[in-house]
Design a protein around this motif. Structure first.
Motif, mmCIF file in Angstrom:
data_model
loop_
_atom_site.group_PDB
_atom_site.id
_atom_site.type_symbol
_atom_site.label_atom_id
_atom_site.label_comp_id
_atom_site.label_asym_id
_atom_site.label_seq_id
_atom_site.Cartn_x
_atom_site.Cartn_y
_atom_site.Cartn_z
ATOM 1 N N ASN A 26 44.131 44.879 -81.678
ATOM 2 C CA ASN A 26 43.764 46.077 -82.444
ATOM 3 C C ASN A 26 42.330 46.526 -82.166
ATOM 4 O O ASN A 26 41.791 47.350 -82.898
ATOM 5 N N GLY A 27 41.706 45.996 -81.108
ATOM 6 C CA GLY A 27 40.347 46.411 -80.791
ATOM 7 C C GLY A 27 39.319 45.676 -81.618
ATOM 8 O O GLY A 27 39.637 44.800 -82.421
ATOM 9 N N PHE A 28 38.048 46.060 -81.455
ATOM 10 C CA PHE A 28 36.968 45.390 -82.168
ATOM 11 C C PHE A 28 36.609 46.222 -83.400
ATOM 12 O O PHE A 28 35.618 46.940 -83.439
ATOM 13 N N VAL A 29 37.439 46.127 -84.433
ATOM 14 C CA VAL A 29 37.268 46.912 -85.654
ATOM 15 C C VAL A 29 37.491 45.997 -86.853
ATOM 16 O O VAL A 29 37.690 44.788 -86.711
ATOM 17 N N GLU A 30 37.495 46.595 -88.051
ATOM 18 C CA GLU A 30 37.567 45.816 -89.278
ATOM 19 C C GLU A 30 38.807 44.920 -89.358
ATOM 20 O O GLU A 30 38.737 43.787 -89.819
ATOM 21 N N ASP A 31 39.949 45.434 -88.912
ATOM 22 C CA ASP A 31 41.191 44.672 -89.030
ATOM 23 C C ASP A 31 41.563 43.952 -87.736
ATOM 24 O O ASP A 31 42.723 43.596 -87.522
ATOM 25 N N SER A 32 40.578 43.713 -86.868
ATOM 26 C CA SER A 32 40.838 43.019 -85.604
ATOM 27 C C SER A 32 41.302 41.586 -85.864
ATOM 28 O O SER A 32 40.886 40.943 -86.825
ATOM 29 N N PHE A 74 27.459 42.604 -82.944
ATOM 30 C CA PHE A 74 28.392 41.589 -83.415
ATOM 31 C C PHE A 74 29.126 42.015 -84.688
ATOM 32 O O PHE A 74 30.052 41.342 -85.113
ATOM 33 N N TYR A 75 28.706 43.104 -85.313
ATOM 34 C CA TYR A 75 29.314 43.548 -86.566
ATOM 35 C C TYR A 75 30.603 44.320 -86.292
ATOM 36 O O TYR A 75 30.660 45.146 -85.391
ATOM 37 N N VAL A 118 23.321 35.875 -92.262
ATOM 38 C CA VAL A 118 23.945 36.752 -93.248
ATOM 39 C C VAL A 118 24.431 38.041 -92.599
ATOM 40 O O VAL A 118 23.732 38.643 -91.780
ATOM 41 N N CYS A 119 25.638 38.473 -92.958
ATOM 42 C CA CYS A 119 26.174 39.752 -92.487
ATOM 43 C C CYS A 119 27.260 40.192 -93.457
ATOM 44 O O CYS A 119 27.366 39.672 -94.568
ATOM 45 N N SER A 120 28.091 41.144 -93.050
ATOM 46 C CA SER A 120 29.121 41.677 -93.936
ATOM 47 C C SER A 120 30.291 40.705 -94.073
ATOM 48 O O SER A 120 30.496 39.812 -93.246
ATOM 49 N N GLU A 121 31.081 40.916 -95.119
ATOM 50 C CA GLU A 121 32.225 40.037 -95.375
ATOM 51 C C GLU A 121 33.246 40.086 -94.246
ATOM 52 O O GLU A 121 33.757 39.052 -93.798
ATOM 53 N N VAL A 124 31.968 38.138 -91.054
ATOM 54 C CA VAL A 124 32.087 36.670 -91.107
ATOM 55 C C VAL A 124 33.546 36.252 -91.041
ATOM 56 O O VAL A 124 33.891 35.240 -90.423
ATOM 57 N N ALA A 125 34.425 37.032 -91.687
ATOM 58 C CA ALA A 125 35.854 36.700 -91.658
ATOM 59 C C ALA A 125 36.402 36.796 -90.239
ATOM 60 O O ALA A 125 37.218 35.967 -89.813
ATOM 61 N N TYR A 126 35.950 37.808 -89.478
ATOM 62 C CA TYR A 126 36.430 37.975 -88.105
ATOM 63 C C TYR A 126 35.991 36.811 -87.225
ATOM 64 O O TYR A 126 36.819 36.166 -86.573
ATOM 65 N N TRP A 127 34.685 36.528 -87.201
ATOM 66 C CA TRP A 127 34.194 35.495 -86.290
ATOM 67 C C TRP A 127 34.637 34.093 -86.693
ATOM 68 O O TRP A 127 34.728 33.201 -85.842
#
Length: 397
Positions: free
Chosen positions: A174-180, A332-333, A349-352, A355-358
């Motif tokens: 799905n690419g490098f996006v929120e739901d990746s 990286f975000y 520290v970064c967005s939720e 961190v969930a993706y990585w």
């Protein structure tokens, strides 16, 4: 690690290559070819190459191709008496970039940093015209424009690799996006064919060829070169990524809320992103088992316990107690959300969603193992999730 060739800005789409563990810049600054990121842009003059003539036997023509410094070639040694040489010719429609250890002479007085990757690890061929497709190949041409594969390599229809030219690559779904979602690691050969991974990096038996996949690099693709991990980002993909200016605004927003230490009641503040790795007196610290944020204090640091194992004054849970650092590398975000979570055990520290993706991405480690790691420092993640939600206390006045 370096990307070979000067990058010339143009109207064409460009690509950034981000290096893991540097968090936006090297400790001594991005200088020369030693940088935390590289821009691959359309060259003023095409330097791409494509396969041409194949010499199946060791002939005078093959020997001439190897010795010709103006002719790119790949030599496959089958035995002491036979060599297959594939000549490459100029391609006016593509640009070539090579990745590996720099061989340039440096005038710096500092000792050169040792690299784990090959001098000629891989090459990337980018189309000069839309859609600017980029493809990756294992191994790079040396200063004589040759690639030599000795008898230790495996030959499959004039294709192969060596133990030091291993080019695994992963494409996110799905690419490098929120739901990746995490993709699957593949091995890319010298000619760009895609294979499943071998059992170990040194295994002689190759994986199965994956005909349904190609060596095309997509936004968010990961490239591992014997321990050096790179993130491939396209110009289009970066247009949806927060900028450094946006991250700075988020830092100032957190500090403007005046979070306080629940023990010392002193106001906490994330230091400037330019002061990375220098602990400030107002630096926020966190208990990684519960997420409560404090200023630095000696509470719970009893002599019989390890200095890293502390007891949280708020909930009495015990665990590591580390300073918090903002993740400064915007590439990286996966979204522009507020920095509300921290990787464990490093405290970046970064967005939720980031961190969930990585925390789901298995990165190659050693010769055959994988583990999730913080992209800002490449430290292996620990704990059930690999990250923690931060709990700040607001001002009491």
């Amino acid at each position: 690690m370096f990307v070979c060739g000067q990058c010339i800005l143009s109207t064409a789409a460009f690509i950034f290559v981000f290096c893991f563990r540097y968090n936006g810049s090297l400790p001594n600054g991005d200088r020369g070819r030693r940088k935390s990121r590289f821009a691959l842009c359309k060259r003023t003059k095409a330097n791409g190459v494509k396969p041409s003539t194949v010499h199946v036997a060791c002939t005078p023509q093959a020997a001439k191709a190897i010795s010709n410094k103006d002719q790119h070639s790949i030599s496959y040694t089958l035995s002491r008496a036979q060599t297959v040489v594939v000549e490459y010719t100029h391609d006016a429609n593509t640009d070539m970039f090579q990745i590996g250890r720099s061989t340039d002479q440096s005038n710096s007085d500092t000792q050169s940093v040792q690299s784990t990757i090959s001098r000629f690890a891989c090459r990337i061929i980018c189309e000069r015209n839309p859609p600017y497709t980029a493809r990756i190949y294992a191994a790079g041409f040396d200063s004589s424009k040759n690639i030599f594969l000795g008898v230790s390599f495996k030959l499959f229809s004039f294709d192969g690799w060596t133990n030091y030219k291993w080019g695994p690559c992963e494409h996110p779904r799905n690419g490098f996006v929120e739901d990746s979602k995490p993709g699957v690691w593949r091995e890319i050969s010298v000619c760009g064919n895609v294979f499943s991974l071998r059992e170990t990096r040194s295994a002689q038996q190759r994986g199965k060829m994956v005909d349904s996949e190609t060596n095309e690099l997509l936004d968010g693709s990961l490239i591992d070169l014997c321990g050096a991990t790179l993130l491939w980002r396209t110009a289009e993909g970066l247009s949806h990524t927060p900028t450094v200016k946006h991250l700075e605004a988020l830092r100032q927003e957190i500090n403007a809320a005046r979070p306080q230490c629940p023990v010392g009641f002193n106001t906490l503040a994330f230091p400037s992103m330019k002061r990375k790795e220098v602990v400030d007196e107002k630096q926020p610290w966190v208990y990684l088992n519960c997420g409560h944020v404090h200023g630095y204090h000696n509470w719970g640091n009893k002599e019989e316990r390890d200095g890293k194992d502390r007891e949280c004054p708020m909930c009495r849970s015990r665990g590591p107690y580390v300073p918090l650092w903002l993740g400064c590398e915007a590439g990286f975000y996966v979204d522009a959300g507020p920095p509300t979570h921290a990787f464990s055990p490093c405290g970046h520290v970064c967005s939720e969603k980031t961190v969930a993706y990585w925390s789901q991405i298995p990165l190659p480690h050693g010769t055959h193992t994988f583990h999730a790691a913080c992209p800002f420092c490449a430290q292996q993640l620990m704990g059930e999730q690999g990250y923690i939600r931060l709990i700040f206390q607001g001002p009491v006045d």
